[in-house]
Design a protein around this motif. Structure first.
Motif, PDB file in Angstrom:
ATOM      1  N   SER A  74       0.860  -1.169   0.000  1.00  0.00           N
ATOM      2  CA  SER A  74       0.000   0.000   0.000  1.00  0.00           C
ATOM      3  C   SER A  74       0.903   1.227   0.000  1.00  0.00           C
ATOM      4  CB  SER A  74      -0.895   0.002   1.237  1.00  0.00           C
ATOM      5  OG  SER A  74      -1.602   1.201   1.324  1.00  0.00           O
ATOM      6  N   ARG A  75       2.002   1.105   0.753  1.00  0.00           N
ATOM      7  CA  ARG A  75       3.068   2.113   0.772  1.00  0.00           C
ATOM      8  C   ARG A  75       4.356   1.395   1.159  1.00  0.00           C
ATOM      9  NH1 ARG A  75       6.044   4.540   4.336  1.00  0.00           N
ATOM     10  NH2 ARG A  75       4.780   4.095   6.160  1.00  0.00           N
ATOM     11  N   GLU A  76       5.358   1.481   0.291  1.00  0.00           N
ATOM     12  CA  GLU A  76       6.645   0.871   0.620  1.00  0.00           C
ATOM     13  C   GLU A  76       7.254   1.575   1.819  1.00  0.00           C
ATOM     14  OE1 GLU A  76       9.514  -0.264  -2.337  1.00  0.00           O
ATOM     15  OE2 GLU A  76       8.017   0.025  -3.909  1.00  0.00           O
ATOM     16  N   PRO A  77       7.952   0.822   2.678  1.00  0.00           N
ATOM     17  CA  PRO A  77       8.595   1.474   3.824  1.00  0.00           C
ATOM     18  C   PRO A  77       9.689   2.431   3.356  1.00  0.00           C
ATOM     19  CG  PRO A  77       9.161  -0.863   3.725  1.00  0.00           C
ATOM     20  CD  PRO A  77       8.181  -0.610   2.644  1.00  0.00           C
ATOM     21  N   TYR A  78       9.778   3.559   4.028  1.00  0.00           N
ATOM     22  CA  TYR A  78      10.822   4.527   3.730  1.00  0.00           C
ATOM     23  C   TYR A  78      12.140   4.037   4.310  1.00  0.00           C
ATOM     24  CZ  TYR A  78       6.879   7.627   2.753  1.00  0.00           C
ATOM     25  OH  TYR A  78       5.732   8.167   2.257  1.00  0.00           O
ATOM     26  N   ASP A  79      13.242   4.442   3.685  1.00  0.00           N
ATOM     27  CA  ASP A  79      14.556   4.038   4.163  1.00  0.00           C
ATOM     28  C   ASP A  79      14.760   4.405   5.632  1.00  0.00           C
ATOM     29  OD1 ASP A  79      15.212   2.923   1.718  1.00  0.00           O
ATOM     30  OD2 ASP A  79      16.249   4.717   0.998  1.00  0.00           O
ATOM     31  N   ASP A  80      14.301   5.591   6.039  1.00  0.00           N
ATOM     32  CA  ASP A  80      14.512   5.997   7.432  1.00  0.00           C
ATOM     33  C   ASP A  80      13.666   5.167   8.409  1.00  0.00           C
ATOM     34  OD1 ASP A  80      12.150   7.240   6.618  1.00  0.00           O
ATOM     35  OD2 ASP A  80      12.503   9.043   7.797  1.00  0.00           O
ATOM     36  N   GLU A  81      12.591   4.537   7.940  1.00  0.00           N
ATOM     37  CA  GLU A  81      11.798   3.647   8.789  1.00  0.00           C
ATOM     38  C   GLU A  81      12.516   2.317   9.018  1.00  0.00           C
ATOM     39  OE1 GLU A  81       7.216   4.887   7.806  1.00  0.00           O
ATOM     40  OE2 GLU A  81       8.239   3.568   6.381  1.00  0.00           O
ATOM     41  N   LEU A  82      13.341   1.918   8.079  1.00  0.00           N
ATOM     42  CA  LEU A  82      14.058   0.651   8.178  1.00  0.00           C
ATOM     43  C   LEU A  82      15.457   0.799   8.759  1.00  0.00           C
ATOM     44  CD1 LEU A  82      13.158  -0.835   4.674  1.00  0.00           C
ATOM     45  CD2 LEU A  82      12.183  -1.477   6.883  1.00  0.00           C
ATOM     46  N   PRO A 138      -6.527  -5.652   9.292  1.00  0.00           N
ATOM     47  CA  PRO A 138      -7.233  -4.445   8.859  1.00  0.00           C
ATOM     48  C   PRO A 138      -6.310  -3.220   8.775  1.00  0.00           C
ATOM     49  CG  PRO A 138      -8.521  -5.621  10.495  1.00  0.00           C
ATOM     50  CD  PRO A 138      -7.167  -6.289  10.436  1.00  0.00           C
ATOM     51  N   ASN A 139      -6.723  -2.253   7.975  1.00  0.00           N
ATOM     52  CA  ASN A 139      -5.997  -0.983   7.805  1.00  0.00           C
ATOM     53  C   ASN A 139      -4.615  -1.165   7.183  1.00  0.00           C
ATOM     54  OD1 ASN A 139      -8.163   0.498   8.942  1.00  0.00           O
ATOM     55  ND2 ASN A 139      -7.445  -0.112  10.974  1.00  0.00           N
ATOM     56  N   TRP A 140      -4.478  -2.144   6.288  1.00  0.00           N
ATOM     57  CA  TRP A 140      -3.239  -2.389   5.535  1.00  0.00           C
ATOM     58  C   TRP A 140      -2.079  -2.844   6.418  1.00  0.00           C
ATOM     59  CZ3 TRP A 140      -5.683  -2.629   1.314  1.00  0.00           C
ATOM     60  CH2 TRP A 140      -6.466  -1.617   0.817  1.00  0.00           C
ATOM     61  N   ARG A 141      -2.330  -3.294   7.618  1.00  0.00           N
ATOM     62  CA  ARG A 141      -1.283  -3.732   8.545  1.00  0.00           C
ATOM     63  C   ARG A 141      -0.999  -5.222   8.374  1.00  0.00           C
ATOM     64  NH1 ARG A 141       1.301   0.655  10.427  1.00  0.00           N
ATOM     65  NH2 ARG A 141      -0.148   2.213  11.126  1.00  0.00           N
ATOM     66  N   VAL A 142       0.066  -5.687   9.033  1.00  0.00           N
ATOM     67  CA  VAL A 142       0.397  -7.107   9.072  1.00  0.00           C
ATOM     68  C   VAL A 142       0.609  -7.525  10.517  1.00  0.00           C
ATOM     69  CG1 VAL A 142       1.390  -7.184   6.750  1.00  0.00           C
ATOM     70  CG2 VAL A 142       2.868  -6.655   8.688  1.00  0.00           C
ATOM     71  N   GLU A 143       0.465  -8.834  10.773  1.00  0.00           N
ATOM     72  CA  GLU A 143       0.653  -9.367  12.120  1.00  0.00           C
ATOM     73  C   GLU A 143       1.132 -10.812  12.019  1.00  0.00           C
ATOM     74  OE1 GLU A 143      -3.251  -8.786  13.723  1.00  0.00           O
ATOM     75  OE2 GLU A 143      -4.075 -10.529  12.684  1.00  0.00           O
ATOM     76  N   ASP A 144       1.525 -11.369  13.150  1.00  0.00           N
ATOM     77  CA  ASP A 144       1.934 -12.776  13.242  1.00  0.00           C
ATOM     78  C   ASP A 144       3.058 -13.130  12.272  1.00  0.00           C
ATOM     79  OD1 ASP A 144      -0.120 -13.104  15.136  1.00  0.00           O
ATOM     80  OD2 ASP A 144      -1.558 -13.668  13.584  1.00  0.00           O
ATOM     81  N   PHE A 191       4.732  -1.814   8.448  1.00  0.00           N
ATOM     82  CA  PHE A 191       4.511  -2.073   7.029  1.00  0.00           C
ATOM     83  C   PHE A 191       3.049  -1.868   6.664  1.00  0.00           C
ATOM     84  CE2 PHE A 191       8.232  -5.311   6.670  1.00  0.00           C
ATOM     85  CZ  PHE A 191       9.134  -4.292   6.879  1.00  0.00           C
ATOM     86  N   LYS A 192       2.825  -1.330   5.472  1.00  0.00           N
ATOM     87  CA  LYS A 192       1.484  -1.104   4.920  1.00  0.00           C
ATOM     88  C   LYS A 192       1.345  -1.958   3.656  1.00  0.00           C
ATOM     89  CE  LYS A 192       0.112   2.583   7.390  1.00  0.00           C
ATOM     90  NZ  LYS A 192      -1.195   2.890   7.861  1.00  0.00           N
ATOM     91  N   VAL A 193       0.598  -3.056   3.778  1.00  0.00           N
ATOM     92  CA  VAL A 193       0.472  -4.040   2.706  1.00  0.00           C
ATOM     93  C   VAL A 193      -0.999  -4.278   2.404  1.00  0.00           C
ATOM     94  CG1 VAL A 193       0.924  -6.450   2.098  1.00  0.00           C
ATOM     95  CG2 VAL A 193       2.627  -5.160   3.365  1.00  0.00           C
ATOM     96  N   ARG A 194      -1.335  -4.322   1.117  1.00  0.00           N
ATOM     97  CA  ARG A 194      -2.706  -4.651   0.731  1.00  0.00           C
ATOM     98  C   ARG A 194      -2.930  -6.149   0.885  1.00  0.00           C
ATOM     99  NH1 ARG A 194      -1.501  -0.660  -3.192  1.00  0.00           N
ATOM    100  NH2 ARG A 194      -3.067   0.987  -3.176  1.00  0.00           N
ATOM    101  N   PRO A 195      -4.069  -6.540   1.402  1.00  0.00           N
ATOM    102  CA  PRO A 195      -4.377  -7.978   1.426  1.00  0.00           C
ATOM    103  C   PRO A 195      -4.528  -8.485  -0.010  1.00  0.00           C
ATOM    104  CG  PRO A 195      -6.043  -6.714   2.638  1.00  0.00           C
ATOM    105  CD  PRO A 195      -5.140  -5.735   1.977  1.00  0.00           C
TER     106      PRO A 195
END
Length: 97
Positions: A8-16, A37-43, A67-71
């Protein structure tokens, strides 16, 4: 099934950067996460890394909360709760789209 992640949005370099500072690159970390939900990830779990022993996968796991990932879409509908594969390259030039 394990689907390829669609950002949904690639992580920015400063986030990593802070997470990857303890890893040895260049290389990549590969993880699998359940979409939430909300483009998040878990587990999330580590699937592998290269070079082996570089701690890149461990660093990517630690950073995954942001991370913001589309299901994945199955039958035209988003399927929250399905698993996706996420690869983060470290120490190599990443292209922005």
């Amino acid at each position: 099934p394990l689907y390829d992640a669609a950002w949904s949005r690639e992580p920015y370099d400063d986030e990593l950067r802070g997470y990857l500072s303890t890893a040895s690159g260049p290389g990549y970390g590969l993880i699998a996460c359940r979409t939430a939900p909300n483009w998040r990830v878990e587990d999330c779990v580590a699937l592998g890394e290269s070079p082996e022993g570089s701690n890149i996968a461990r660093s990517v796991l630690a950073a995954a909360w942001q991370f913001k990932v589309r299901p994945p879409r199955v039958g035209g509908e988003y399927r929250v709760g399905e698993w996706v594969r996420i690869r983060i390259d470290y120490g190599v030039e990443r292209r922005r789209r």
